[in-house]
Structure formats: structure tokens, C-alpha cells
Design a protein around this motif. Structure first.
Motif, PDB file in Angstrom:
ATOM      1  N   ASP A 177       1.266  -1.369  -0.332  1.00 14.51           N
ATOM      2  CA  ASP A 177       0.482  -0.299   0.297  1.00 14.51           C
ATOM      3  C   ASP A 177       0.908   1.539   0.374  1.00 14.51           C
ATOM      4  O   ASP A 177       0.873   2.071   1.176  1.00 14.51           O
ATOM      5  CB  ASP A 177      -0.996  -0.421   1.404  1.00 14.51           C
ATOM      6  N   LEU A 178       1.449   1.390  -0.593  1.00 12.66           N
ATOM      7  CA  LEU A 178       2.738   2.406  -0.961  1.00 12.66           C
ATOM      8  C   LEU A 178       2.586   3.312  -2.229  1.00 12.66           C
ATOM      9  O   LEU A 178       1.522   2.711  -3.455  1.00 12.66           O
ATOM     10  CB  LEU A 178       4.137   2.190  -1.389  1.00 12.66           C
ATOM     11  N   ARG A 179       2.767   4.744  -2.483  1.00 14.25           N
ATOM     12  CA  ARG A 179       2.376   5.054  -3.665  1.00 14.25           C
ATOM     13  C   ARG A 179       3.489   5.656  -4.126  1.00 14.25           C
ATOM     14  O   ARG A 179       4.956   5.616  -4.138  1.00 14.25           O
ATOM     15  CB  ARG A 179       2.204   6.556  -3.593  1.00 14.25           C
ATOM     16  N   PRO A 180       3.813   5.259  -5.687  1.00 12.87           N
ATOM     17  CA  PRO A 180       4.860   5.360  -6.798  1.00 12.87           C
ATOM     18  C   PRO A 180       5.469   6.776  -6.355  1.00 12.87           C
ATOM     19  O   PRO A 180       7.001   5.960  -6.351  1.00 12.87           O
ATOM     20  CB  PRO A 180       4.203   5.364  -8.255  1.00 12.87           C
ATOM     21  N   GLU A 181       5.592   7.369  -6.072  1.00  8.12           N
ATOM     22  CA  GLU A 181       6.125   8.534  -5.590  1.00  8.12           C
ATOM     23  C   GLU A 181       6.995   8.169  -4.459  1.00  8.12           C
ATOM     24  O   GLU A 181       8.155   8.954  -4.450  1.00  8.12           O
ATOM     25  CB  GLU A 181       5.427  10.147  -5.412  1.00  8.12           C
ATOM     26  N   MET A 182       6.869   7.610  -3.494  1.00  8.01           N
ATOM     27  CA  MET A 182       7.400   7.465  -2.315  1.00  8.01           C
ATOM     28  C   MET A 182       8.513   6.509  -3.047  1.00  8.01           C
ATOM     29  O   MET A 182       9.672   6.081  -2.136  1.00  8.01           O
ATOM     30  CB  MET A 182       6.925   6.266  -1.744  1.00  8.01           C
ATOM     31  N   LEU A 183       9.018   5.840  -3.670  1.00  7.23           N
ATOM     32  CA  LEU A 183       9.983   4.809  -4.351  1.00  7.23           C
ATOM     33  C   LEU A 183      10.053   6.202  -5.575  1.00  7.23           C
ATOM     34  O   LEU A 183      10.767   6.344  -6.658  1.00  7.23           O
ATOM     35  CB  LEU A 183       9.614   3.776  -4.933  1.00  7.23           C
ATOM     36  N   GLU A 184      12.542   5.712  -4.875  1.00  9.03           N
ATOM     37  CA  GLU A 184      12.650   6.783  -6.255  1.00  9.03           C
ATOM     38  C   GLU A 184      14.224   5.345  -6.909  1.00  9.03           C
ATOM     39  O   GLU A 184      14.423   4.082  -5.628  1.00  9.03           O
ATOM     40  CB  GLU A 184      14.229   7.590  -5.891  1.00  9.03           C
ATOM     41  N   PHE A 185      14.604   5.184  -8.251  1.00  5.50           N
ATOM     42  CA  PHE A 185      15.212   4.510  -8.659  1.00  5.50           C
ATOM     43  C   PHE A 185      16.473   4.946  -9.399  1.00  5.50           C
ATOM     44  O   PHE A 185      16.487   5.735  -9.890  1.00  5.50           O
ATOM     45  CB  PHE A 185      14.545   3.722  -9.907  1.00  5.50           C
ATOM     46  N   GLU A 186      18.079   4.182  -8.451  1.00  5.64           N
ATOM     47  CA  GLU A 186      19.088   4.976  -9.724  1.00  5.64           C
ATOM     48  C   GLU A 186      19.762   3.794 -10.330  1.00  5.64           C
ATOM     49  O   GLU A 186      19.662   3.061 -10.216  1.00  5.64           O
ATOM     50  CB  GLU A 186      19.802   4.702  -8.144  1.00  5.64           C
ATOM     51  N   ILE A 187      20.071   4.430 -11.508  1.00  2.00           N
ATOM     52  CA  ILE A 187      20.372   3.529 -11.965  1.00  2.00           C
ATOM     53  C   ILE A 187      21.926   5.181 -12.172  1.00  2.00           C
ATOM     54  O   ILE A 187      22.361   6.567 -12.814  1.00  2.00           O
ATOM     55  CB  ILE A 187      19.704   2.850 -13.717  1.00  2.00           C
ATOM     56  N   THR A 188      23.420   3.723 -12.522  1.00  2.00           N
ATOM     57  CA  THR A 188      24.634   4.676 -12.672  1.00  2.00           C
ATOM     58  C   THR A 188      24.484   5.187 -14.202  1.00  2.00           C
ATOM     59  O   THR A 188      23.573   5.533 -15.083  1.00  2.00           O
ATOM     60  CB  THR A 188      25.825   4.052 -13.562  1.00  2.00           C
ATOM     61  N   GLU A 189      24.950   6.233 -14.655  1.00  2.00           N
ATOM     62  CA  GLU A 189      25.310   7.788 -15.926  1.00  2.00           C
ATOM     63  C   GLU A 189      25.821   5.976 -16.682  1.00  2.00           C
ATOM     64  O   GLU A 189      25.203   6.496 -17.733  1.00  2.00           O
ATOM     65  CB  GLU A 189      26.113   8.441 -15.234  1.00  2.00           C
ATOM     66  N   SER A 190      26.374   5.683 -16.260  1.00  2.00           N
ATOM     67  CA  SER A 190      26.576   4.440 -17.911  1.00  2.00           C
ATOM     68  C   SER A 190      25.559   4.215 -18.216  1.00  2.00           C
ATOM     69  O   SER A 190      25.270   3.545 -19.989  1.00  2.00           O
ATOM     70  CB  SER A 190      28.071   4.072 -17.539  1.00  2.00           C
ATOM     71  N   ILE A 191      24.523   3.659 -17.515  1.00  2.00           N
ATOM     72  CA  ILE A 191      23.347   2.781 -17.330  1.00  2.00           C
ATOM     73  C   ILE A 191      22.101   4.008 -18.499  1.00  2.00           C
ATOM     74  O   ILE A 191      22.012   3.686 -19.774  1.00  2.00           O
ATOM     75  CB  ILE A 191      23.108   2.350 -17.144  1.00  2.00           C
ATOM     76  N   ALA A 192      22.381   5.147 -18.064  1.00  2.00           N
ATOM     77  CA  ALA A 192      21.538   6.111 -18.320  1.00  2.00           C
ATOM     78  C   ALA A 192      21.792   6.155 -19.378  1.00  2.00           C
ATOM     79  O   ALA A 192      20.789   6.746 -20.524  1.00  2.00           O
ATOM     80  CB  ALA A 192      21.433   7.175 -17.358  1.00  2.00           C
ATOM     81  N   MET A 193      23.086   6.701 -19.865  1.00  2.00           N
ATOM     82  CA  MET A 193      23.858   6.649 -21.001  1.00  2.00           C
ATOM     83  C   MET A 193      23.516   5.632 -22.395  1.00  2.00           C
ATOM     84  O   MET A 193      24.060   6.257 -22.861  1.00  2.00           O
ATOM     85  CB  MET A 193      25.315   7.774 -20.987  1.00  2.00           C
ATOM     86  N   GLY A 194      23.600   4.854 -21.946  1.00  2.00           N
ATOM     87  CA  GLY A 194      23.474   4.146 -23.030  1.00  2.00           C
ATOM     88  C   GLY A 194      22.500   3.972 -24.588  1.00  2.00           C
ATOM     89  O   GLY A 194      21.619   4.439 -23.949  1.00  2.00           O
ATOM     90  N   GLN A 195      22.743   3.648 -26.220  1.00  2.00           N
ATOM     91  CA  GLN A 195      21.815   4.399 -26.725  1.00  2.00           C
ATOM     92  C   GLN A 195      20.768   3.449 -26.382  1.00  2.00           C
ATOM     93  O   GLN A 195      19.971   3.860 -27.736  1.00  2.00           O
ATOM     94  CB  GLN A 195      22.892   4.774 -27.657  1.00  2.00           C
ATOM     95  N   GLN A 196      21.141   2.314 -25.520  1.00  2.00           N
ATOM     96  CA  GLN A 196      19.688   1.864 -26.717  1.00  2.00           C
ATOM     97  C   GLN A 196      18.618   2.224 -26.354  1.00  2.00           C
ATOM     98  O   GLN A 196      18.075   2.707 -25.366  1.00  2.00           O
ATOM     99  CB  GLN A 196      20.040   0.067 -25.423  1.00  2.00           C
ATOM    100  N   GLN A 197      17.967   1.812 -27.539  1.00  2.00           N
ATOM    101  CA  GLN A 197      16.004   2.153 -26.901  1.00  2.00           C
ATOM    102  C   GLN A 197      15.832   1.183 -25.887  1.00  2.00           C
ATOM    103  O   GLN A 197      14.929   2.103 -25.235  1.00  2.00           O
ATOM    104  CB  GLN A 197      15.430   1.262 -28.591  1.00  2.00           C
ATOM    105  N   PRO A 198      15.700   0.107 -25.678  1.00  2.00           N
ATOM    106  CA  PRO A 198      14.752  -0.354 -24.161  1.00  2.00           C
ATOM    107  C   PRO A 198      14.974   1.062 -22.660  1.00  2.00           C
ATOM    108  O   PRO A 198      14.633   1.182 -22.152  1.00  2.00           O
ATOM    109  CB  PRO A 198      15.645  -1.348 -24.140  1.00  2.00           C
TER     110      PRO A 198
END
Ligand code: C2E
Ligand code: CA
Ligand code: CA
Length: 299
Positions: free
Chosen positions: A160-181
Motif C-alpha cells: 500500500d505504497l504510492r509510486p512517488e515514495m520510491l526512487e530508482f538509481e541507475i548509473t550514468e553509464s546505464i542511463a547514457m546507453g544508446q539502446q532504445q529499451p
């Protein structure tokens, strides 16, 4: 080009090198090599043992508070996994996460992290501690799995939690990957309502135009720049630049690895809104966290 043939594989291998560099501590840099991969495979980490760790309930989460610079009040937590090994003692994530990633055990482990962090967040709220967000680290494979969003959704419902209560951390190397997915998953998660932050920011060569197109909420300034602050102008220039950039792009900014009053003062004066680091709190078991929060409410 000699290490991998696909972007996904390349990022995976870069990740193995990154975890090794983190394991070695300060200011390191590590190049990927095959021996690195088999070393990290041989060291602690037999797949079977890790598999059993899940079965035997040997994994646990510690939580590190994140504070607001202005008030030093706790506004967030980062969930950090550990492995309580029956013989080897407490094993840090640097020694098994990359192996979990290689062996696909990252899926059950990652799901366990999401479940446990949500369960504990529910317990916090029930104990009267509201308005604290929970940050969870995601690895590349988890991020690319179709099952990720459904799992997050059902876990939030269960507790019974709202989505705004969660944060997901991804590394810059993942975030900047060029893949469409990757781009699609970022958009999907944001649309669902969870927050996203870019971890270890400043360590890659992000394209600024690319960055401006990604709907992130927060940038985490990498620990390395904070550690180097005393040593001279380069780190302070980079930190100043990241803070300005974040403001202009509408991102919040948090600095990690803050260990001294000088570092904290510097970051606060430069306008860094949030802080995480040993100067305020180390990662700790859930029970200790509850005590700190109670203490803070009734000093
Ligand atoms: P990270 O996401 O960059 O996490 C921050 C690391 O810095 C943590 O190490 C934390 O204990 C440490 N740290 C925090 N404040 C300070 C400080 O002031 N000084 C110093 N010297 N260190 C500080 P930890 O817990 O060993 O985690 C290492 C890495 O393992 C994390 O780096 C993250 O990449 C990964 N990791 C941890 N938990 C998970 C998880 O549940 N899933 C995945 N996929 N990765 C995880
Ligand atoms: Ca992190
Ligand atoms: Ca980090």
C-alpha cells in the motif's frame, strides 16, 4: 571493441570493471579484462553459494539516510545490500553484485531488494515516519527486464505504497546507453510515477543534449569529486558545473560520500540541496534507523 560485440555486453563489462574499482576504494580506475571477470567469479562467489544465500536468507539491507542541506533533516534513504555469510562474515555488494549480474541471479536478488525495501518503508510509515523516500539501486539487466515494472507495481500494491515514495538509481553509464529499451524503460518508469536518479554522475562523458532529453528527477554527484574537493580546483569546478547544470535542467541534486564538515559546508554554500555521506549517517540496519528517527522526532 576487443571486449564485446554488442552495446549491452560492453556496458555489462564496464560495470564489472566499475564494481571492481569501487571495491578497491578511493579514486581508482580499472580497465576490464577477462581475468577480472574470472577473478571476480572465483573469489567469493560461486553461483551456488550465492544462490543458497537467497534461500538461506543471508542477504540483508542497510539503509543510509539522505539529508536536506538546509535543515539536515532526513528526507530519503538509500537501500544498500549486504551478504551475511556464515563463515566469511559481512560481504559488501562490490564483491557479489557483478557476479549476480553475470549469473542472472540479479533478478531474484533485485526483486528481493525491492520487496524488502518496500516492506521496511511500510513499517516506517506505520511507525509514524512519513515523507521519507526510498532509493533502490538497479543494475543493467534488471533495468532491461520486462518483468521490472510489473514487479514494482505489484510490490507497491502489496505494501500500500504510492509510486512517488520510491526512487530508482541507475548509473550514468546505464542511463547514457544508446539502446532504445533503456530510453523506453526510463520513460515508462517515470510515467508510472516513481522517481529516477542518475548515480555516480560525472564519471562518464554524458552528452548534454542527451541528458536534457531524459526525464530524470535527480543527479547524484559522484563521491570521487567530493573526496577530491580539498585537493584543488578541478573537482570544485566540476561540482559547481553539475549543480548549475542540474538547476537549469530542473533536476534536484544530491552529493554522495560527504565525510567532513568542510565538504558539507562547501556543497551547501554552492547550492547542493541534499547530502548523503558518513559525515551525517553511515548505512545502518533497519532497527538502528528506527531509533535515529524516533530520537530526531523527540530530541
Ligand atoms: P553506490 O550506489 O554508489 O552506493 C554508495 C556506496 O558508497 C555504498 O557502498 C556506501 O556505503 C558508500 N558510502 C556512502 N557514504 C559514504 C562516505 O561518506 N564515504 C565513503 N567512503 N563511502 C560512502 P556499498 O554499500 O559498499 O555499495 C557499493 C555499490 O554496490 C553501490 O554503489 C551500488 O553500485 C552497489 N549496490 C549496493 N546495493 C545494491 C543493490 O541492491 N542492487 C544493485 N544492483 N547494486 C547495489
Ligand atoms: Ca546508488
Ligand atoms: Ca553512487
Amino acid at each position: 571493441p576487443t571486449d564485446a560485440q554488442s552495446e549491452e555486453d560492453l556496458i555489462k563489462k564496464a560495470d564489472i570493471a566499475m564494481y571492481r574499482a569501487k571495491e578497491l576504494g578511493r579514486n581508482g580506475h580499472v580497465n576490464y579484462s577477462e581475468t577480472l571477470e574470472s577473478d571476480s567469479g572465483n573469489k567469493v562467489l560461486l553461483t551456488n553459494e550465492l544462490y543458497e544465500a537467497i534461500e538461506r536468507d543471508e542477504l540483508l539491507l542497510h539503509y543510509q539516510p539522505q539529508v536536506l542541506s538546509e535543515t539536515t533533516g532526513i528526507i530519503g534513504l538509500e537501500a544498500l545490500i549486504r551478504w551475511q555469510h556464515p563463515e566469511k562474515g559481512m560481504i559488501p555488494p562490490g564483491q557479489f553484485i557483478s557476479h549476480a549480474e553475470q549469473s542472472d541471479l540479479i533478478h531474484p536478488i533485485g526483486n528481493w531488494v525491492i520487496d524488502t525495501a518496500c516492506r521496511d518503508l511500510r513499517a516506517l510509515i506505520d511507525a509514524g515516519h512519513r515523507g521519507i523516500r526510498m532509493a533502490i539501486n538497479l543494475s543493467l539487466k534488471q533495468f532491461l527486464a520486462d518483468a521490472l515494472l510489473p514487479h514494482i507495481r505489484s510490490t507497491l500494491e502489496r505494501y500500500d505504497l504510492r509510486p512517488e515514495m520510491l526512487e530508482f538509481e541507475i548509473t550514468e553509464s546505464i542511463a547514457m546507453g544508446q539502446q532504445q529499451p533503456i530510453i523506453e524503460t526510463i520513460a515508462e518508469l517515470r510515467k508510472f510515477g516513481v522517481s529516477l536518479s542518475i548515480d555516480d554522475f560525472g564519471t562518464q562523458y554524458s552528452s548534454l543534449s542527451r541528458l536534457s532529453q531524459l526525464p530524470f528527477d535527480r543527479i547524484k554527484i559522484d563521491r570521487q569529486f567530493v573526496m577530491d574537493l580539498e585537493q584543488g580546483d578541478t573537482s570544485s569546478a566540476i561540482i559547481g558545473f553539475i549543480i548549475e547544470l542540474s538547476k537549469n535542467m530542473g533536476y534536484s541534486v544530491i552529493a554522495e560520500g560527504v565525510e567532513t564538515k568542510e565538504q558539507f559546508d562547501y556543497l551547501r554554500n554552492r547550492g547542493c540541496g541534499e547530502i548523503q555521506g558518513f559525515y551525517f549517517h553511515k548505512p545502518m540496519p533497519f532497527g538502528d534507523l528506527l531509533e535515529i528517527l524516533v530520537h530526531r522526532q523527540n530530541p
